[in-house]
Design a protein around this motif. Sequence first.
Motif, mmCIF file in Angstrom:
data_model
loop_
_atom_site.group_PDB
_atom_site.id
_atom_site.type_symbol
_atom_site.label_atom_id
_atom_site.label_comp_id
_atom_site.label_asym_id
_atom_site.label_seq_id
_atom_site.Cartn_x
_atom_site.Cartn_y
_atom_site.Cartn_z
ATOM 1 N N HIS A 191 0.814 -1.217 0.000
ATOM 2 C CA HIS A 191 0.000 0.000 0.000
ATOM 3 C C HIS A 191 0.846 1.264 0.000
ATOM 4 C CE1 HIS A 191 -2.392 -3.201 1.923
ATOM 5 N NE2 HIS A 191 -3.425 -2.627 1.359
ATOM 6 N N PHE A 192 2.068 1.172 0.559
ATOM 7 C CA PHE A 192 2.953 2.329 0.668
ATOM 8 C C PHE A 192 4.363 1.946 0.222
ATOM 9 C CE2 PHE A 192 -0.313 3.374 3.769
ATOM 10 C CZ PHE A 192 -0.510 4.741 3.569
ATOM 11 N N LEU A 193 5.076 2.936 -0.299
ATOM 12 C CA LEU A 193 6.498 2.807 -0.601
ATOM 13 C C LEU A 193 7.278 3.510 0.498
ATOM 14 C CD1 LEU A 193 8.863 2.148 -2.613
ATOM 15 C CD2 LEU A 193 8.527 4.486 -3.485
ATOM 16 N N ARG A 194 8.226 2.811 1.088
ATOM 17 C CA ARG A 194 9.146 3.441 2.027
ATOM 18 C C ARG A 194 10.483 3.646 1.326
ATOM 19 N NH1 ARG A 194 12.428 1.091 6.450
ATOM 20 N NH2 ARG A 194 13.680 2.719 5.507
ATOM 21 N N GLY A 195 11.174 4.708 1.686
ATOM 22 C CA GLY A 195 12.489 4.967 1.118
ATOM 23 C C GLY A 195 13.066 6.204 1.770
ATOM 24 N N GLY A 196 14.323 6.130 2.180
ATOM 25 C CA GLY A 196 14.932 7.238 2.898
ATOM 26 C C GLY A 196 15.594 8.239 1.974
ATOM 27 N N ALA A 197 15.206 9.505 2.103
ATOM 28 C CA ALA A 197 15.917 10.592 1.428
ATOM 29 C C ALA A 197 17.050 11.072 2.330
ATOM 30 C CB ALA A 197 14.963 11.741 1.114
ATOM 31 N N TYR A 198 16.747 11.166 3.624
ATOM 32 C CA TYR A 198 17.736 11.525 4.638
ATOM 33 C C TYR A 198 17.938 10.300 5.515
ATOM 34 C CZ TYR A 198 16.223 16.229 3.280
ATOM 35 O OH TYR A 198 15.891 17.359 2.575
ATOM 36 N N LYS A 199 19.191 9.883 5.714
ATOM 37 C CA LYS A 199 19.458 8.660 6.460
ATOM 38 C C LYS A 199 20.359 8.938 7.658
ATOM 39 C CE LYS A 199 18.260 5.317 5.919
ATOM 40 N NZ LYS A 199 16.987 4.764 6.469
ATOM 41 N N PRO A 200 19.873 8.693 8.875
ATOM 42 C CA PRO A 200 20.753 8.791 10.047
ATOM 43 C C PRO A 200 21.637 7.548 10.110
ATOM 44 C CG PRO A 200 18.571 8.070 10.713
ATOM 45 C CD PRO A 200 18.514 8.300 9.226
ATOM 46 N N ARG A 201 22.924 7.715 10.179
ATOM 47 C CA ARG A 201 23.849 6.579 10.208
ATOM 48 C C ARG A 201 24.784 6.693 11.403
ATOM 49 N NH1 ARG A 201 24.070 4.069 5.314
ATOM 50 N NH2 ARG A 201 24.719 2.276 6.556
ATOM 51 N N THR A 202 25.168 5.557 11.944
ATOM 52 C CA THR A 202 26.073 5.553 13.085
ATOM 53 C C THR A 202 27.419 6.158 12.715
ATOM 54 O OG1 THR A 202 24.983 3.590 13.975
ATOM 55 C CG2 THR A 202 27.175 4.086 14.808
ATOM 56 N N SER A 203 27.919 5.817 11.538
ATOM 57 C CA SER A 203 29.207 6.344 11.085
ATOM 58 C C SER A 203 29.007 7.592 10.230
ATOM 59 C CB SER A 203 29.949 5.289 10.247
ATOM 60 O OG SER A 203 31.075 5.863 9.605
ATOM 61 N N PRO A 204 29.806 8.638 10.451
ATOM 62 C CA PRO A 204 29.696 9.836 9.610
ATOM 63 C C PRO A 204 30.192 9.596 8.187
ATOM 64 C CG PRO A 204 31.571 10.033 11.092
ATOM 65 C CD PRO A 204 30.822 8.796 11.509
#
Length: 352
Positions: free
Chosen positions: A130-143
């Motif tokens: 029903h929905f598409l998920r996808g990250g434009a902004y991603k928080p990551r542990t490593s910079p």
Amino acid sequence: MIVVLKPGTPNLEIEQLTQEFQSQGLNPEKIVGKHKVVIGLVGDTADLDPLQLRELSPWIEQVLRVEKPFKRASRDYRHGEASTVTVTTPGGSVAIGEHQSLVVVAGPCSVENEAMIIETAQRVKAAGAHFLRGGAYKPRTSPYAFQGHGESALELLAAARQASGLGIITEVMDTADVEKVAAIADVLQVGARNMQNFALLKKVGAQDKPVLLKRGMSATIEEWLMAAEYVLAAGNPNVILCERGIRTFDRQYARNTLDLSAIPVLRSLTHLPIMIDPSHGTGRAEYVPAMAMAAIAAGTDALMIEVHPHPAKALSDGPQSLSPQQFDQLMPQLAVLGKAMNRWPQPAAAMI
């Protein structure tokens, strides 16, 4: 405190009671349930006498105190009734809640390029998502890890929506980005790392798109519900809770511990819809089908499953992503259990 009105209470009586409560310095919120209307009283209610309040009108059935610290999120606030979050998408309105058909959200961890996100959207739509998920902004542990393409990826999500007709769920990480994300997304996701970013919670609570609130990696259920309270208190009633695994002792065999016991616990505590993310919850694609089916059996209202056209080449979270072929095989399995639980669209009961 909540004021429960008798069935059939006239609208004029409700308006008069609302004005009376406002004159006492309270903020009354009308909640229309399946059988009754409830007025939630927000403000300093400590010195109010429930018996005196009952004398205000013969249409008042009960006056109850909400003892839990998460007032608006509490199931008591709706007099025991579950709430439904209805999301308007290009393909129609999708209802998420305890008494609705199961909703499936699928897509990659991050938006990598236009061809990839459109292909994924079309494949998961064809399989029944029903929905598409996808990250434009991603928080990551490593910079140094891939952080997402940012604003340009929002445009790619818009293209995927147009190509597939799916609703879009994507994460917002910063208060400065709320408006631009809300312009594209149908549901704004607050990720696990931002569950207690109170400035962000207030900001997404001040806009009108539904909010998907993921549980923090080490958050208790009460802390999670208090985070939801921030969004609700800011004026946005459309909050969906997403369990995505918590950090426990053993991380050698699974990324997190998926807390499926949260489903019945939340059901007893809150009226808010519940989503389960077995992809982040396990971190291993081979475990996702079992945990997805277990979540349906436990009573989840929705599932979020990571799907990538080529998991081995994914820029983030490849090991927990299903391929489109694996997702195609999984959906009929989910349908068998979903139908047994009377939670599967027949053919599209979630579309209204």
